[in-house]
Design an enzyme around this catalytic site. Structure first.
Site, short mmCIF file in Angstrom:
data_model
loop_
_atom_site.label_atom_id
_atom_site.label_comp_id
_atom_site.label_asym_id
_atom_site.label_seq_id
_atom_site.Cartn_x
_atom_site.Cartn_y
_atom_site.Cartn_z
N GLU A 130 -0.24 -34.40 -21.85
CA GLU A 130 1.04 -35.11 -21.84
C GLU A 130 1.00 -36.34 -22.75
O GLU A 130 1.94 -36.60 -23.52
CB GLU A 130 1.42 -35.58 -20.42
CG GLU A 130 1.49 -34.49 -19.40
CD GLU A 130 0.20 -34.34 -18.61
OE1 GLU A 130 -0.89 -34.18 -19.21
OE2 GLU A 130 0.26 -34.35 -17.37
N HIS A 188 -5.00 -36.84 -22.09
CA HIS A 188 -4.36 -35.76 -21.36
C HIS A 188 -3.31 -35.13 -22.26
O HIS A 188 -2.75 -35.79 -23.14
CB HIS A 188 -3.68 -36.29 -20.09
CG HIS A 188 -4.63 -36.79 -19.05
ND1 HIS A 188 -4.23 -37.07 -17.78
CD2 HIS A 188 -5.96 -37.06 -19.09
CE1 HIS A 188 -5.25 -37.48 -17.07
NE2 HIS A 188 -6.32 -37.49 -17.86
N CYS A 219 0.11 -40.32 -16.54
CA CYS A 219 1.03 -39.55 -17.37
C CYS A 219 2.47 -39.69 -16.87
O CYS A 219 3.40 -39.76 -17.67
CB CYS A 219 0.61 -38.09 -17.41
SG CYS A 219 -0.95 -37.85 -18.30
N CYS A 266 -0.50 -36.64 -13.64
CA CYS A 266 -1.13 -37.69 -12.84
C CYS A 266 -0.28 -38.96 -12.93
O CYS A 266 0.71 -39.01 -13.66
CB CYS A 266 -2.55 -37.95 -13.37
SG CYS A 266 -2.59 -38.73 -15.01
#
Length: 150
Positions: free
Chosen positions: A56, A54, A87, A84
């Site tokens: 992040e 992801h 993260c 999420c």
């Protein structure tokens, strides 16, 4: 640079991710004191065949590797979509000072939706959280991406 300027860069990363066939999420990690951009990335889960790639996670990994430290105290993260739970946990473990995000994510978010990671008593570090930054543009990118795939 103003908050919206950093979010504009995160949106650029999200657009680039969409161009690669990735879910359009972008992130920028900034040194809160100097304003220097430490890392920027868009999602790469498909290209890397890595469910943890992801945006992040990528900027946190890059900045931590460059600094040689596992904690990014005093840093601010700008991301186009509410992180999420995975993260959100990484942001906490990295000791990021402030989290700015664009669109909320009622289905997969882990900050203001879902598990609300920072509200849990087991959370050791809670960043300041500011949602809704450039929310309209971030939401539109996501809507367009998924509409085109249906």
């Amino acid at each position: 640079m103003k908050t919206t300027g950093y979010m504009d860069i995160a949106l650029e990363e999200a657009r680039a991710a969409a161009g690669r066939g990735e879910v359009p999420v972008g992130a920028v990690l900034v040194d809160g004191a100097s304003g220097e951009i430490l890392a920027r990335a868009g999602n790469r889960t498909e290209k890397a065949a890595d469910p943890t790639a992801h945006a992040e996670m990528l900027v946190i990994r890059e900045a931590a590797a460059a600094s040689g430290a596992p904690r990014l105290v005093g840093c601010d993260l700008y991301v186009t979509l509410e992180p999420c739970a995975m993260c959100a946990a990484a942001i906490s473990f990295a000791r990021i000072r402030r989290l700015y995000y664009g669109a909320g994510d009622p289905k997969g978010g882990g900050v203001d939706h879902g598990p609300r990671f920072y509200d849990q008593p087991t959370c050791h570090h809670r960043p300041e959280v500011y949602g809704g930054i450039a929310e309209g543009e971030a939401s539109e990118l996501l809507r367009d991406f998924f509409r085109d795939r249906r």
